[in-house]
Design a protein around this motif. Structure first.
Motif, PDB file in Angstrom:
ATOM      1  N   PHE A  56       0.841  -1.190   0.000  1.00  0.00           N
ATOM      2  CA  PHE A  56       0.000   0.000   0.000  1.00  0.00           C
ATOM      3  C   PHE A  56       0.879   1.244   0.000  1.00  0.00           C
ATOM      4  O   PHE A  56       2.061   1.185   0.337  1.00  0.00           O
ATOM      5  N   GLY A  57       0.302   2.347  -0.393  1.00  0.00           N
ATOM      6  CA  GLY A  57       1.035   3.609  -0.376  1.00  0.00           C
ATOM      7  C   GLY A  57       0.303   4.657  -1.179  1.00  0.00           C
ATOM      8  O   GLY A  57      -0.909   4.575  -1.397  1.00  0.00           O
ATOM      9  N   ARG A  58       1.047   5.638  -1.631  1.00  0.00           N
ATOM     10  CA  ARG A  58       0.482   6.758  -2.383  1.00  0.00           C
ATOM     11  C   ARG A  58       1.271   6.982  -3.668  1.00  0.00           C
ATOM     12  O   ARG A  58       2.462   6.709  -3.753  1.00  0.00           O
ATOM     13  N   VAL A  59       0.537   7.506  -4.646  1.00  0.00           N
ATOM     14  CA  VAL A  59       1.132   7.953  -5.902  1.00  0.00           C
ATOM     15  C   VAL A  59       1.300   9.462  -5.776  1.00  0.00           C
ATOM     16  O   VAL A  59       0.339  10.163  -5.443  1.00  0.00           O
ATOM     17  N   ASP A  60       2.501   9.977  -6.020  1.00  0.00           N
ATOM     18  CA  ASP A  60       2.697  11.419  -5.991  1.00  0.00           C
ATOM     19  C   ASP A  60       1.742  12.078  -6.991  1.00  0.00           C
ATOM     20  O   ASP A  60       1.357  11.465  -7.994  1.00  0.00           O
ATOM     21  N   ARG A  61       1.395  13.303  -6.717  1.00  0.00           N
ATOM     22  CA  ARG A  61       0.471  14.040  -7.586  1.00  0.00           C
ATOM     23  C   ARG A  61       0.949  13.988  -9.032  1.00  0.00           C
ATOM     24  O   ARG A  61       2.113  14.261  -9.332  1.00  0.00           O
ATOM     25  N   GLU A  62       0.043  13.602  -9.915  1.00  0.00           N
ATOM     26  CA  GLU A  62       0.354  13.476 -11.338  1.00  0.00           C
ATOM     27  C   GLU A  62      -0.888  13.886 -12.131  1.00  0.00           C
ATOM     28  O   GLU A  62      -1.910  13.198 -12.083  1.00  0.00           O
TER      29      GLU A  62
END
Length: 119
Positions: A56-62
């Protein structure tokens, strides 16, 4: 434990990292046949309630990903320089970063478990 830097840098010149529990670096997310280059921050752990590895985690703003998904969740193929896995994106935070989750082998290598103690 400090992250171990992987030798090859990302396309933006920043190195990707792997530590005992996760990965930070470049990834390609493919949603319904459309691929988007992103940067991710992922962790993994074995959940005792089901015995499986959950990552799990996050995708940097794109911006391209935001335009593709429009704030909705979707199944995704995640490819990093060190692996690939199917997962799910969704749950956008206040900074327009998508949550990324999966169950099973993550899109980055896991460290080997410690050897059993011998007496």
């Amino acid at each position: 434990m400090a992250p171990e830097q992987v030798l090859s840098p990302a396309a933006d010149g920043r190195p990707h990292e792997h530590d005992d529990e996760g990965y930070t670096g470049p990834a390609t997310l493919t949603v319904d046949g459309t691929s988007v280059e992103v940067r991710v921050r992922l962790l993994s752990q074995t959940e005792p309630h089901d015995g499986q590895v959950h990552w799990f985690g996050r995708v940097d703003r794109e911006a391209e990903l935001s335009a593709l998904l429009g704030g909705k969740a979707a199944d995704v193929l995640v490819v990093t320089p060190r692996g690939r896995a199917e997962g799910r994106v969704g749950d956008v935070d206040l900074w327009d970063r998508y949550r990324l989750t999966g169950v099973g082998i993550p899109p980055f290598p896991l460290d080997e478990p410690p050897a059993p103690d011998t007496d």
